[in-house]
Design a protein around this motif. Sequence first.
Motif, PDB file in Angstrom:
ATOM      1  N   VAL A 161      20.990  -6.982 -41.134  1.00  0.00           N
ATOM      2  CA  VAL A 161      19.990  -7.815 -41.798  1.00  0.00           C
ATOM      3  C   VAL A 161      18.906  -6.907 -42.347  1.00  0.00           C
ATOM      4  N   HIS A 162      18.619  -7.061 -43.650  1.00  0.00           N
ATOM      5  CA  HIS A 162      17.540  -6.314 -44.303  1.00  0.00           C
ATOM      6  C   HIS A 162      16.774  -7.260 -45.215  1.00  0.00           C
ATOM      7  N   SER A 163      15.456  -7.323 -45.041  1.00  0.00           N
ATOM      8  CA  SER A 163      14.592  -8.165 -45.878  1.00  0.00           C
ATOM      9  C   SER A 163      15.134  -9.590 -46.008  1.00  0.00           C
ATOM     10  N   ALA A 164      15.502 -10.169 -44.876  1.00  0.00           N
ATOM     11  CA  ALA A 164      15.964 -11.559 -44.787  1.00  0.00           C
ATOM     12  C   ALA A 164      17.293 -11.799 -45.495  1.00  0.00           C
ATOM     13  N   ARG A 165      18.040 -10.726 -45.792  1.00  0.00           N
ATOM     14  CA  ARG A 165      19.391 -10.874 -46.351  1.00  0.00           C
ATOM     15  C   ARG A 165      20.386 -10.253 -45.394  1.00  0.00           C
ATOM     16  N   TRP A 166      21.587 -10.853 -45.359  1.00  0.00           N
ATOM     17  CA  TRP A 166      22.665 -10.372 -44.499  1.00  0.00           C
ATOM     18  C   TRP A 166      23.644  -9.536 -45.311  1.00  0.00           C
ATOM     19  N   TYR A 167      24.056  -8.398 -44.738  1.00  0.00           N
ATOM     20  CA  TYR A 167      24.995  -7.480 -45.393  1.00  0.00           C
ATOM     21  C   TYR A 167      26.139  -7.150 -44.442  1.00  0.00           C
ATOM     22  N   LEU A 168      27.286  -6.832 -45.039  1.00  0.00           N
ATOM     23  CA  LEU A 168      28.443  -6.373 -44.281  1.00  0.00           C
ATOM     24  C   LEU A 168      28.776  -4.956 -44.716  1.00  0.00           C
ATOM     25  N   ALA A 169      28.895  -4.048 -43.755  1.00  0.00           N
ATOM     26  CA  ALA A 169      29.402  -2.701 -44.017  1.00  0.00           C
ATOM     27  C   ALA A 169      30.902  -2.741 -43.747  1.00  0.00           C
ATOM     28  N   ALA A 170      31.701  -2.303 -44.719  1.00  0.00           N
ATOM     29  CA  ALA A 170      33.153  -2.441 -44.583  1.00  0.00           C
ATOM     30  C   ALA A 170      33.885  -1.440 -45.466  1.00  0.00           C
ATOM     31  N   HIS A 171      35.142  -1.186 -45.088  1.00  0.00           N
ATOM     32  CA  HIS A 171      36.038  -0.440 -45.973  1.00  0.00           C
ATOM     33  C   HIS A 171      36.678  -1.447 -46.906  1.00  0.00           C
TER      34      HIS A 171
END
Length: 198
Positions: free
Chosen positions: A62-72
């Motif tokens: 979570v960064h600045s109220a947004r959700w992210y996925l780290a993936a290949h």
Amino acid sequence: RVEALETTLGFTASPRAGAPVAGDTVLLLADAVRRGRRVRTSYKAYSGERTRRELSPYGLVVHSARWYLAAHDHLRDDLRTFRIDRMSRTMPLDTTADPPPEGFDAVEHVSRSLARVPWGHEVEVLLDLPLEQAARRLPATLAELVESDDGTLLRMRVDSLDWMAGTLASLRCGFTILAPDELRASVRELASRLAAAA
């Protein structure tokens, strides 16, 4: 599923109140990370292009109220960062996910990805600061910092050179602008405004 989320979630900074939860997609991805399973999803890029992706998910951030996925990303055969609100029709697969690179840190990966977003201007400035001090003043999601013999090399991508001039002034240190040349005019204009106000 909630336990899987707790064990796979990272934050780029202290969590802020109000970060929206992306519902079932987040829980599904957290479960896939924990179980080491691939997922298939439809992804809408910033350009508006929509593609079908197969991913080996490594971590949620979570960064600045947004959700992210780290993936290949198996379509691009590369490590990527995905905004979860741009994912749809996400489904788990029975296929085992590729393992992450040794020592992989999802928060570090997402932070580095966000700092490399291609904005209008690429900035390089040499700061008269040791790397540790520069890192305390500039978040990793904003800038890339590289230690050098003469201080710290700052690399950023920004839309506004006037905003960049204000950011440099806020660092409270000497600096040398390496690129772009137009940034010097923005710094001079800010200096004149501040001198006139004083």
